[in-house]
Design a protein around this motif. Structure first.
Motif, short mmCIF file in Angstrom:
data_model
loop_
_atom_site.label_atom_id
_atom_site.label_comp_id
_atom_site.label_asym_id
_atom_site.label_seq_id
_atom_site.Cartn_x
_atom_site.Cartn_y
_atom_site.Cartn_z
N GLU A 190 37.63 -122.11 37.22
CA GLU A 190 37.78 -122.66 38.57
C GLU A 190 38.63 -121.74 39.44
O GLU A 190 38.31 -121.51 40.60
CB GLU A 190 38.41 -124.05 38.51
N LEU A 191 39.71 -121.22 38.88
CA LEU A 191 40.58 -120.33 39.62
C LEU A 191 39.85 -119.05 40.02
O LEU A 191 39.92 -118.61 41.17
CB LEU A 191 41.83 -119.99 38.80
N GLU A 229 36.63 -118.66 40.35
CA GLU A 229 35.61 -119.00 41.34
C GLU A 229 36.22 -119.17 42.72
O GLU A 229 35.64 -118.75 43.72
CB GLU A 229 34.87 -120.27 40.92
N LYS A 230 37.41 -119.75 42.80
CA LYS A 230 38.10 -119.89 44.09
C LYS A 230 38.46 -118.53 44.66
O LYS A 230 38.30 -118.28 45.85
CB LYS A 230 39.35 -120.76 43.94
N ALA A 269 35.38 -116.87 45.99
CA ALA A 269 34.97 -117.50 47.25
C ALA A 269 35.80 -116.98 48.42
O ALA A 269 35.27 -116.69 49.50
CB ALA A 269 35.08 -119.01 47.14
N ILE A 270 37.10 -116.82 48.20
CA ILE A 270 37.98 -116.28 49.25
C ILE A 270 37.58 -114.84 49.57
O ILE A 270 37.50 -114.45 50.74
CB ILE A 270 39.45 -116.37 48.82
#
Length: 109
Positions: free
Chosen positions: A14-15, A17-18, A21-22
Motif C-alpha cells: 500500500e505504501l 502504491e501511494k 501514485a504521487i
C-alpha cells in the motif's frame, strides 16, 4: 513508468502504491511548470535566487509575505509567488531626474 514487483506485506504494498501514485501525479503536472511563467523553486533554489537564509525564508512564509505550496516537509514556490512578493515590497525611485549626482572628493554634490 517501470514495472515494480510488490512481494512484501500488504502495508508495504500500500505504501509503495501511494508513493507511485504521487510520482505519477507529479509527472503529469510537470509540463505546465516548464515555462518561465510557471517555474517552480524549492527552498534551496529560492534562497540562492533571493540571497537569503533559510530562517528568513521561513519567516516570510510564516508571516504571510511569501506564498508557497507544501507537500510533506518540502516547500515549493511558483514564479507567481515570487513575483507577487517582489511587487509587494517594491519601491519606486524618488529622484527627480535620471542623472546620478557627480562625485567630487569622496562626497556627492
Amino acid at each position: 513508468m517501470a514495472e515494480v514487483k510488490l512481494e512484501k506485506t500488504p502495508c508495504d504494498r500500500e505504501l509503495i502504491e501511494k508513493i507511485l501514485a504521487i510520482l505519477e501525479k507529479h509527472e503529469k503536472l510537470l509540463p505546465q511548470f516548464l515555462s518561465d511563467k510557471h517555474k517552480l523553486y524549492d527552498n534551496k533554489t529560492l534562497m540562492a535566487k533571493l540571497g537569503v537564509r533559510e530562517k528568513y525564508l521561513k519567516k516570510l512564509r510564516d508571516n504571510g509575505y511569501l506564498g508557497y505550496s507544501r507537500e510533506g516537509d518540502k516547500y515549493w514556490y511558483t514564479q507567481e509567488d515570487v513575483d507577487r512578493f517582489l511587487r509587494r515590497f517594491h519601491y519606486e525611485a524618488f529622484a527627480v531626474g535620471d542623472e546620478l549626482p557627480k562625485q567630487e572628493g569622496g562626497g556627492y554634490v
